[in-house]
Design an enzyme around this catalytic site. Structure first.
Site, PDB file in Angstrom:
ATOM      1  N   ASP A 189     -11.710  -6.040  -2.538  1.00 18.65           N
ATOM      2  CA  ASP A 189     -12.501  -7.286  -2.468  1.00 18.65           C
ATOM      3  C   ASP A 189     -13.859  -6.954  -1.865  1.00 18.65           C
ATOM      4  O   ASP A 189     -14.067  -5.849  -1.368  1.00 18.65           O
ATOM      5  CB  ASP A 189     -11.778  -8.334  -1.608  1.00 18.65           C
ATOM      6  CG  ASP A 189     -11.516  -7.827  -0.199  1.00 18.65           C
ATOM      7  OD1 ASP A 189     -10.410  -7.350   0.057  1.00 18.65           O
ATOM      8  OD2 ASP A 189     -12.431  -7.848   0.640  1.00 18.65           O
TER       9      ASP A 189
ATOM     10  N   GLU B  15       0.825  -1.216   0.000  1.00 19.90           N
ATOM     11  CA  GLU B  15       0.000   0.000   0.000  1.00 19.90           C
ATOM     12  C   GLU B  15       0.859   1.266   0.000  1.00 19.90           C
ATOM     13  O   GLU B  15       0.357   2.355  -0.279  1.00 19.90           O
ATOM     14  CB  GLU B  15      -0.918  -0.003   1.232  1.00 19.90           C
ATOM     15  CG  GLU B  15      -1.953  -1.128   1.180  1.00 19.90           C
ATOM     16  CD  GLU B  15      -2.718  -1.312   2.471  1.00 19.90           C
ATOM     17  OE1 GLU B  15      -3.932  -1.541   2.422  1.00 19.90           O
ATOM     18  OE2 GLU B  15      -2.106  -1.234   3.561  1.00 19.90           O
TER      19      GLU B  15
HETATM   20  N1  ADE Z   1      -8.613  -5.033   3.746  1.00 17.06           N
HETATM   21  C1  ADE Z   1      -8.842  -5.389   2.474  1.00 17.06           C
HETATM   22  N2  ADE Z   1      -9.868  -6.263   2.399  1.00 17.06           N
HETATM   23  C2  ADE Z   1     -10.288  -6.463   3.674  1.00 17.06           C
HETATM   24  C3  ADE Z   1     -11.294  -7.263   4.245  1.00 17.06           C
HETATM   25  N3  ADE Z   1     -12.067  -8.044   3.500  1.00 17.06           N
HETATM   26  N4  ADE Z   1     -11.442  -7.244   5.596  1.00 17.06           N
HETATM   27  C4  ADE Z   1     -10.644  -6.456   6.356  1.00 17.06           C
HETATM   28  N5  ADE Z   1      -9.668  -5.686   5.867  1.00 17.06           N
HETATM   29  C5  ADE Z   1      -9.496  -5.677   4.532  1.00 17.06           C
END
Ligand code: ADE
Length: 231
Positions: A197, A11
């Site tokens: 996601d 990141e």
């Molecule tokens: N960072 C990126 N995706 C995530 C997720 N599904 N849960 C927690 N932190 C995240």
């Protein structure tokens, strides 16, 4: 000087590479990189995942560097349908979704001592972030609540619970901890996230597939933001 904190190396990679006259300083378990970034004095750190890592790093940063504001940036899971992979979310406020003293009669997410559920983000910084993010053109930008907790959310049930309780647009693991640390020191803060996601059963596959693309979006926003602030 401005402060930027991300949880994972991926990141912060591109920002670190873009920093000029980079100077490295270790404080406890954190490594801080200070120098010039797109015309502004800046300090960067990779705090590691989770609320405690993030709060420690944020407090070390603000106590050792004269930062005028602190931004937590990186990727996140989507908190609701309509917020998709690649979209950006700018936090109006952040909550700690796993803070739970409901058994004592408190509302979900209530943080004793500071007496809040929602940790507010700085309105002026939010506005600058929104203007910078909208300049990307090809990315949808949302503003709303971000929910933080010490879990990678990867089931529809968990994501729905968090959305039902807090109305979160995105879920991640550090934003509300940085906001908490900033609030206790009266320092303006922001949280900028790009969706990697959908925080559901696919998240374990989507996260490694899309995290780099999502991180590139936040990098582009920071570049625009800092260049505008420098001019
Ligand atoms: N960072 C990126 N995706 C995530 C997720 N599904 N849960 C927690 N932190 C995240």
């Amino acid at each position: 000087m401005v402060g930027l904190i991300g949880a994972m190396q991926l990141e912060m990679d591109q920002l670190m590479e873009s920093m000029e006259d980079r100077h490295e300083t270790r404080i406890g378990s954190d490594c801080f990189y200070s120098g010039r970034l797109y015309g502004r004095e800046a300090v960067l750190a990779v705090c590691g995942p989770g609320k405690v890592n993030a709060a420690l790093c944020a407090e070390r940063m603000m106590l050792h560097y004269p930062v005028e504001w602190l931004l937590n940036l990186g990727v996140a899971g989507s908190g609701q349908p309509g917020v998709g992979i690649g979209d950006m979310v700018i936090a109006t406020a952040a909550v700690q979704h796993d803070m739970d003293t409901t058994g004592l009669g408190d509302p979900p997410g209530f943080i004793s001592k500071i007496g809040l559920v929602e940790l507010p983000c700085d309105a002026a910084l939010r506005e600058k972030l929104r203007q910078a993010a909208e300049k990307l053109g090809d990315v949808r930008v949302h503003e709303g609540l971000i929910a933080t907790g010490d879990q990678f959310i990867h089931t529809a049930e968990a994501r729905e619970r968090i959305h039902r309780q807090f109305g979160a647009l995105a879920v991640e693991m550090e934003g509300a901890a940085v906001a908490h640390a900033c609030l206790t020191h009266g320092l303006p803060c922001g949280v900028l996230r790009s969706i990697s996601d959908e925080a559901n059963g696919q998240a374990d596959i989507d996260y490694p597939t899309f995290a780099r693309m999502a991180a590139a979006h936040t990098h582009r926003v920071i570049e625009i933001l800092l260049k505008e602030m420098a001019s």
